[in-house]
Motif scaffolding. Structure first.
Motif, PDB file in Angstrom:
ATOM      1  N   ILE A  85       0.849  -1.187   0.000  1.00 46.62           N
ATOM      2  CA  ILE A  85       0.000   0.000   0.000  1.00 46.62           C
ATOM      3  C   ILE A  85       0.888   1.241   0.000  1.00 46.62           C
ATOM      4  O   ILE A  85       2.038   1.209   0.470  1.00 46.62           O
ATOM      5  CB  ILE A  85      -0.966   0.043   1.202  1.00 46.62           C
ATOM      6  N   CYS A  86       0.357   2.298  -0.533  1.00 42.74           N
ATOM      7  CA  CYS A  86       1.103   3.551  -0.614  1.00 42.74           C
ATOM      8  C   CYS A  86       0.223   4.681  -0.084  1.00 42.74           C
ATOM      9  O   CYS A  86      -0.482   5.349  -0.847  1.00 42.74           O
ATOM     10  CB  CYS A  86       1.524   3.818  -2.056  1.00 42.74           C
ATOM     11  N   LYS A 266      -3.722 -10.848   0.898  1.00 39.48           N
ATOM     12  CA  LYS A 266      -2.265 -10.710   0.981  1.00 39.48           C
ATOM     13  C   LYS A 266      -1.625 -10.402  -0.376  1.00 39.48           C
ATOM     14  O   LYS A 266      -0.473  -9.970  -0.426  1.00 39.48           O
ATOM     15  CB  LYS A 266      -1.657 -11.989   1.557  1.00 39.48           C
ATOM     16  N   VAL A 267      -2.347 -10.638  -1.470  1.00 41.10           N
ATOM     17  CA  VAL A 267      -1.799 -10.361  -2.800  1.00 41.10           C
ATOM     18  C   VAL A 267      -2.345  -9.054  -3.370  1.00 41.10           C
ATOM     19  O   VAL A 267      -2.056  -8.723  -4.522  1.00 41.10           O
ATOM     20  CB  VAL A 267      -2.105 -11.528  -3.767  1.00 41.10           C
ATOM     21  N   ASP A 268      -3.100  -8.314  -2.588  1.00 40.55           N
ATOM     22  CA  ASP A 268      -3.705  -7.074  -3.068  1.00 40.55           C
ATOM     23  C   ASP A 268      -2.738  -5.913  -2.895  1.00 40.55           C
ATOM     24  O   ASP A 268      -1.812  -5.962  -2.075  1.00 40.55           O
ATOM     25  CB  ASP A 268      -4.994  -6.790  -2.294  1.00 40.55           C
ATOM     26  N   TYR A 269      -2.949  -4.842  -3.633  1.00 45.18           N
ATOM     27  CA  TYR A 269      -2.162  -3.619  -3.458  1.00 45.18           C
ATOM     28  C   TYR A 269      -3.005  -2.432  -3.885  1.00 45.18           C
ATOM     29  O   TYR A 269      -3.966  -2.565  -4.649  1.00 45.18           O
ATOM     30  CB  TYR A 269      -0.851  -3.686  -4.255  1.00 45.18           C
ATOM     31  N   GLY A 270      -2.659  -1.259  -3.376  1.00 48.79           N
ATOM     32  CA  GLY A 270      -3.436  -0.074  -3.704  1.00 48.79           C
ATOM     33  C   GLY A 270      -2.825   1.194  -3.140  1.00 48.79           C
ATOM     34  O   GLY A 270      -1.878   1.168  -2.335  1.00 48.79           O
ATOM     35  N   ILE A 271      -3.386   2.312  -3.558  1.00 50.96           N
ATOM     36  CA  ILE A 271      -2.926   3.642  -3.148  1.00 50.96           C
ATOM     37  C   ILE A 271      -3.988   4.277  -2.266  1.00 50.96           C
ATOM     38  O   ILE A 271      -5.183   4.187  -2.562  1.00 50.96           O
ATOM     39  CB  ILE A 271      -2.654   4.526  -4.385  1.00 50.96           C
ATOM     40  N   MET A 272      -3.559   4.906  -1.175  1.00 55.40           N
ATOM     41  CA  MET A 272      -4.469   5.576  -0.246  1.00 55.40           C
ATOM     42  C   MET A 272      -4.092   7.047  -0.169  1.00 55.40           C
ATOM     43  O   MET A 272      -2.978   7.384   0.246  1.00 55.40           O
ATOM     44  CB  MET A 272      -4.380   4.941   1.149  1.00 55.40           C
ATOM     45  N   ILE A 273      -5.022   7.920  -0.550  1.00 55.68           N
ATOM     46  CA  ILE A 273      -4.757   9.357  -0.565  1.00 55.68           C
ATOM     47  C   ILE A 273      -5.666  10.048   0.436  1.00 55.68           C
ATOM     48  O   ILE A 273      -6.894  10.015   0.311  1.00 55.68           O
ATOM     49  CB  ILE A 273      -4.956   9.952  -1.974  1.00 55.68           C
ATOM     50  N   CYS A 312       2.237   8.327  -7.035  1.00 55.00           N
ATOM     51  CA  CYS A 312       1.383   7.218  -7.494  1.00 55.00           C
ATOM     52  C   CYS A 312       2.008   6.501  -8.687  1.00 55.00           C
ATOM     53  O   CYS A 312       2.042   5.257  -8.739  1.00 55.00           O
ATOM     54  CB  CYS A 312      -0.004   7.739  -7.872  1.00 55.00           C
ATOM     55  N   LYS A 313       2.499   7.261  -9.634  1.00 54.02           N
ATOM     56  CA  LYS A 313       3.125   6.663 -10.821  1.00 54.02           C
ATOM     57  C   LYS A 313       4.338   5.821 -10.428  1.00 54.02           C
ATOM     58  O   LYS A 313       4.532   4.710 -10.939  1.00 54.02           O
ATOM     59  CB  LYS A 313       3.536   7.761 -11.802  1.00 54.02           C
ATOM     60  N   SER A 314       5.158   6.343  -9.521  1.00 51.06           N
ATOM     61  CA  SER A 314       6.352   5.624  -9.091  1.00 51.06           C
ATOM     62  C   SER A 314       5.989   4.324  -8.369  1.00 51.06           C
ATOM     63  O   SER A 314       6.605   3.276  -8.601  1.00 51.06           O
ATOM     64  CB  SER A 314       7.191   6.525  -8.176  1.00 51.06           C
ATOM     65  N   PHE A 315       4.969   4.387  -7.510  1.00 50.26           N
ATOM     66  CA  PHE A 315       4.550   3.190  -6.777  1.00 50.26           C
ATOM     67  C   PHE A 315       4.036   2.115  -7.726  1.00 50.26           C
ATOM     68  O   PHE A 315       4.395   0.934  -7.604  1.00 50.26           O
ATOM     69  CB  PHE A 315       3.469   3.560  -5.766  1.00 50.26           C
ATOM     70  N   LEU A 316       3.176   2.495  -8.680  1.00 49.08           N
ATOM     71  CA  LEU A 316       2.618   1.523  -9.620  1.00 49.08           C
ATOM     72  C   LEU A 316       3.705   0.926 -10.512  1.00 49.08           C
ATOM     73  O   LEU A 316       3.648  -0.265 -10.866  1.00 49.08           O
ATOM     74  CB  LEU A 316       1.542   2.191 -10.471  1.00 49.08           C
ATOM     75  N   LYS A 317       4.707   1.729 -10.846  1.00 50.78           N
ATOM     76  CA  LYS A 317       5.811   1.209 -11.664  1.00 50.78           C
ATOM     77  C   LYS A 317       6.611   0.164 -10.887  1.00 50.78           C
ATOM     78  O   LYS A 317       6.967  -0.881 -11.422  1.00 50.78           O
ATOM     79  CB  LYS A 317       6.717   2.371 -12.081  1.00 50.78           C
ATOM     80  N   ASN A 318       6.868   0.437  -9.594  1.00 51.71           N
ATOM     81  CA  ASN A 318       7.655  -0.497  -8.787  1.00 51.71           C
ATOM     82  C   ASN A 318       6.878  -1.771  -8.468  1.00 51.71           C
ATOM     83  O   ASN A 318       7.438  -2.864  -8.475  1.00 51.71           O
ATOM     84  CB  ASN A 318       8.088   0.186  -7.484  1.00 51.71           C
ATOM     85  N   ILE A 319       5.582  -1.630  -8.169  1.00 58.24           N
ATOM     86  CA  ILE A 319       4.792  -2.798  -7.787  1.00 58.24           C
ATOM     87  C   ILE A 319       4.557  -3.718  -8.986  1.00 58.24           C
ATOM     88  O   ILE A 319       4.254  -4.910  -8.814  1.00 58.24           O
ATOM     89  CB  ILE A 319       3.439  -2.363  -7.175  1.00 58.24           C
TER      90      ILE A 319
END
Length: 378
Positions: A85-86, A266-273, A312-319
């Motif tokens: 999560i980010c 456990k395999v989920d991911y997402g951004i929290m703003i 957000c862009k950086s996190f999605l690129k890394n994940i």
């Protein structure tokens, strides 16, 4: 037998439904002001009770609210190999105007414009589903109306479909179904909803249904509600809980529940703003649960809308990168996972502790036997 509750309940008459304050519709409600009444029968019946949830923070207030003395209190972080999560806090727009849903700033068009610019940039950059939460139906209606006049909605529709939660259950259910269809077919969609509504409490946005959640403001309760005022007075008089303490606790708990919709496995991911400058105050951040704050970097706690989109862009690129062995070995979170060596060491420690306890008990028995023999001689 049914317990005889003498305190903690009240009959309250509301002149109108707080969801429709412009229409006179008197409501008589039998309200429970004391949450401890519901848990007391459980505590009396069972010897051990475990209360667990991802939104129990701040945990220190629950013993007061539930009128209990817990033997163990633990607030655990999330055990993972890499950040899934980010979370980030947006405090200002690109024009440096502070963004907030405070009552005195709700008519500020610059705040609404910056909120809209953030949504447009997110719709351009984030794939699949985006879920947005507002503090109330009234505030959402005002913002959406202003966005329509400013052309924000038309710009968002160029990239994703748009769906809105309403007070009608059938309409909301239909909107959710179409939202999921848009995400399934790859078109992507934005769902505008309200904290404390149906979507925030009972609907999961797992996997591609929720890659990003945006919380516009802090979801404080409607402070002119007669039920809330009666409960605040009861808590202050009975449990010595201050009004501002409970309101902040309740709002941040609701905020955690909203953003938690996007992480369901456990395999989920997402951004929290968290789009409100007040989240950057230590008094607010400290009330967020550890599984959020452990990923909230200090550099992401005071962002502009433009900076937030870049994060957000950086996190999605890394994940999106495959998880290599080098990533696992360099992960700061790997220490929270138990290896075979850790399990062996723990087993040895437990065996030694058990042997030491048995020796202590044997020595105690020998001493008691010697003392008993001396007493018989005397």
């Amino acid at each position: 037998s049914t317990p005889d509750y003498k305190n903690g309940f009240m009959i309250i008459i509301e002149p109108y439904d707080q969801r429709t304050p412009h229409f006179e519709d008197p409501i008589i409600q039998f309200a429970c002001l004391d949450a401890s009444l519901a848990i007391k029968p459980v505590l009396k019946r069972f010897q051990s009770v475990i209360i667990t949830s991802g939104t129990l923070s701040p945990i220190d207030l629950y013993p007061k609210l539930l009128d209990l003395q817990p033997k163990v209190r633990r607030s655990l972080s999330m055990s993972i190999v890499r950040p899934c999560i980010c979370p980030m806090i947006v405090t200002r727009g690109t024009d440096q105007t502070p963004v907030t849903s405070q009552f005195n700033a709700r008519e500020n068009k610059a705040v609404v414009r910056n909120y809209g610019a953030l949504l447009i940039d997110l719709a351009k950059s984030i794939p699949d589903g985006i879920v947005c939460f507002f503090t109330s139906y009234q505030y959402m209606e005002n913002v959406v109306t202003e966005w329509h006049e400013q052309g924000v909605l038309a710009e968002v529709l160029k990239h994703k479909l748009l769906f809105i939660e309403t007070k009608d259950v059938v309409e909301t259910t239909l909107a959710l179904d179409n939202y999921r269809r848009a995400c399934d077919c790859g078109r992507g969609a934005v769902f505008l909803s309200v904290a404390r509504g149906k979507v925030s409490e009972g609907i999961d946005f797992d996997r591609h249904y929720g890659r990003c959640v945006v919380l516009y403001g802090i979801p404080f309760q409607y402070t002119k509600s007669h039920i809330l005022l009666a409960r605040l007075e009861y808590l202050r008089r009975t449990f010595k809980i201050r009004e501002d303490e409970f309101l902040a606790f309740d709002a941040l708990r609701q905020a955690s529940q909203c953003v938690g919709r996007v992480i369901r496995s456990k395999v989920d991911y997402g951004i929290m703003i968290f789009a409100d400058k007040r989240y950057n105050n230590q008094s607010k951040r400290s009330k967020l649960p550890p599984w959020i704050t452990q990923f909230l970097e200090e550099s992401n706690a005071n962002l502009s809308t433009e900076e937030a989109v870049n994060v957000c862009k950086s996190f999605l690129k890394n994940i999106a990168q495959p998880l290599s062995s080098a990533t696992i070995s360099s992960s700061v979170q790997v220490s929270t996972l138990l290896t075979e060596e850790d399990l062996t060491k723990r087993a040895e420690t437990m065996r030694e502790a058990r042997k030491a306890r048995e020796r202590s008990e044997q020595n105690s028995d020998d001493e008691n036997e010697i003392a008993f023999k001396k007493m018989k001689k005397n």
